[in-house]
Design a protein around this motif. Structure first.
Motif, mmCIF file in Angstrom:
data_model
loop_
_atom_site.group_PDB
_atom_site.id
_atom_site.type_symbol
_atom_site.label_atom_id
_atom_site.label_comp_id
_atom_site.label_asym_id
_atom_site.label_seq_id
_atom_site.Cartn_x
_atom_site.Cartn_y
_atom_site.Cartn_z
ATOM 1 N N LEU A 194 4.073 12.338 8.816
ATOM 2 C CA LEU A 194 3.118 12.502 9.911
ATOM 3 C C LEU A 194 3.588 13.469 10.995
ATOM 4 O O LEU A 194 2.800 14.277 11.475
ATOM 5 N N PRO A 195 4.850 13.427 11.422
ATOM 6 C CA PRO A 195 5.270 14.408 12.444
ATOM 7 C C PRO A 195 5.177 15.854 11.963
ATOM 8 O O PRO A 195 5.079 16.766 12.770
ATOM 9 N N LEU A 196 5.174 16.075 10.674
ATOM 10 C CA LEU A 196 5.081 17.436 10.151
ATOM 11 C C LEU A 196 3.650 17.955 10.085
ATOM 12 O O LEU A 196 3.437 19.151 9.926
ATOM 13 N N LEU A 197 2.671 17.072 10.205
ATOM 14 C CA LEU A 197 1.276 17.500 10.078
ATOM 15 C C LEU A 197 0.841 18.446 11.192
ATOM 16 O O LEU A 197 0.063 19.371 10.947
ATOM 17 N N GLY B 46 0.831 -1.203 0.000
ATOM 18 C CA GLY B 46 0.000 0.000 0.000
ATOM 19 C C GLY B 46 0.858 1.243 0.000
ATOM 20 O O GLY B 46 1.806 1.358 0.763
ATOM 21 N N ARG B 47 0.532 2.176 -0.862
ATOM 22 C CA ARG B 47 1.340 3.386 -1.012
ATOM 23 C C ARG B 47 1.152 4.382 0.136
ATOM 24 O O ARG B 47 1.910 5.328 0.254
ATOM 25 N N PHE B 48 0.159 4.192 0.998
ATOM 26 C CA PHE B 48 -0.055 5.138 2.082
ATOM 27 C C PHE B 48 1.102 5.139 3.080
ATOM 28 O O PHE B 48 1.274 6.080 3.834
ATOM 29 N N TRP B 49 1.931 4.112 3.082
ATOM 30 C CA TRP B 49 3.101 4.070 3.972
ATOM 31 C C TRP B 49 4.103 5.166 3.628
ATOM 32 O O TRP B 49 4.943 5.522 4.454
#
Length: 163
Positions: free
Chosen positions: A131-134, A122-125
């Motif tokens: 994620l820490p930048l969100l 899955g490309r969502f990885w």
């Protein structure tokens, strides 16, 4: 999973160190092809794909690219892929461990992986490192939104009616 991500980022940061041997291959942005009858050491490829028509005596690392091994060929070391697929031809083999994040392993009949396998399809990885930048991005967006909202003067319509 965090160890794999850390290992891939560390490998990308130290790409020039891998080019120490005569038969090692390192590339950023252009595909690497191992010719038939050729044996190379380690291969590190960022933003490109690896095509193996010969043999690899070391490890293979690909960031945002796929690794394709022809039928009957082998990789004697480990294989790490982030953002790409592993395609093994019939009778091909990998002697070490295989780690794939954001990709799939396409194994033909008779192909073998002798080490352990860690596959996160899955490309969502690929979004995981972001994620820490969100949180900081969300805070900055909120500040900009509130400042712009406060500066904008809403029009006054006659008789208090909108359009």
């Amino acid at each position: 999973m965090q160890r794999l991500l850390l290992a891939v980022l560390l490998l990308i940061a130290t790409i020039p160190a891998f080019a120490k041997g005569d038969n090692d291959r390192v590339s950023v942005g252009s595909d690497i092809t191992v010719a038939e009858g050729e044996t190379v050491g380690d291969i590190v490829c960022a933003f490109c794909s690896v095509r193996i028509h010969g043999d690899v005596s070391g490890d293979v690392v690909a960031l945002l690219g796929s690794v394709t091994v022809d039928a009957g060929r082998s990789i004697h070391g480990d294989t790490a892929i982030m953002g790409g697929d592993l395609n093994l031809g019939e009778g091909s083999s990998i002697g070490g461990d295989v780690s794939i994040m954001a990709g799939d392993a396409n194994l033909a009949s008779g192909s073998t992986i002798r080490g352990s396998q860690s596959i996160f399809p899955g490309r969502f990885w690929l979004l995981l490192p972001l994620l820490p930048l969100l949180i900081p991005i969300g805070i900055i967006w909120l500040i900009v939104y509130l400042v712009r909202r406060r500066r904008y003067r809403f029009p006054v319509y006659p008789q208090g009616r909108g359009i």
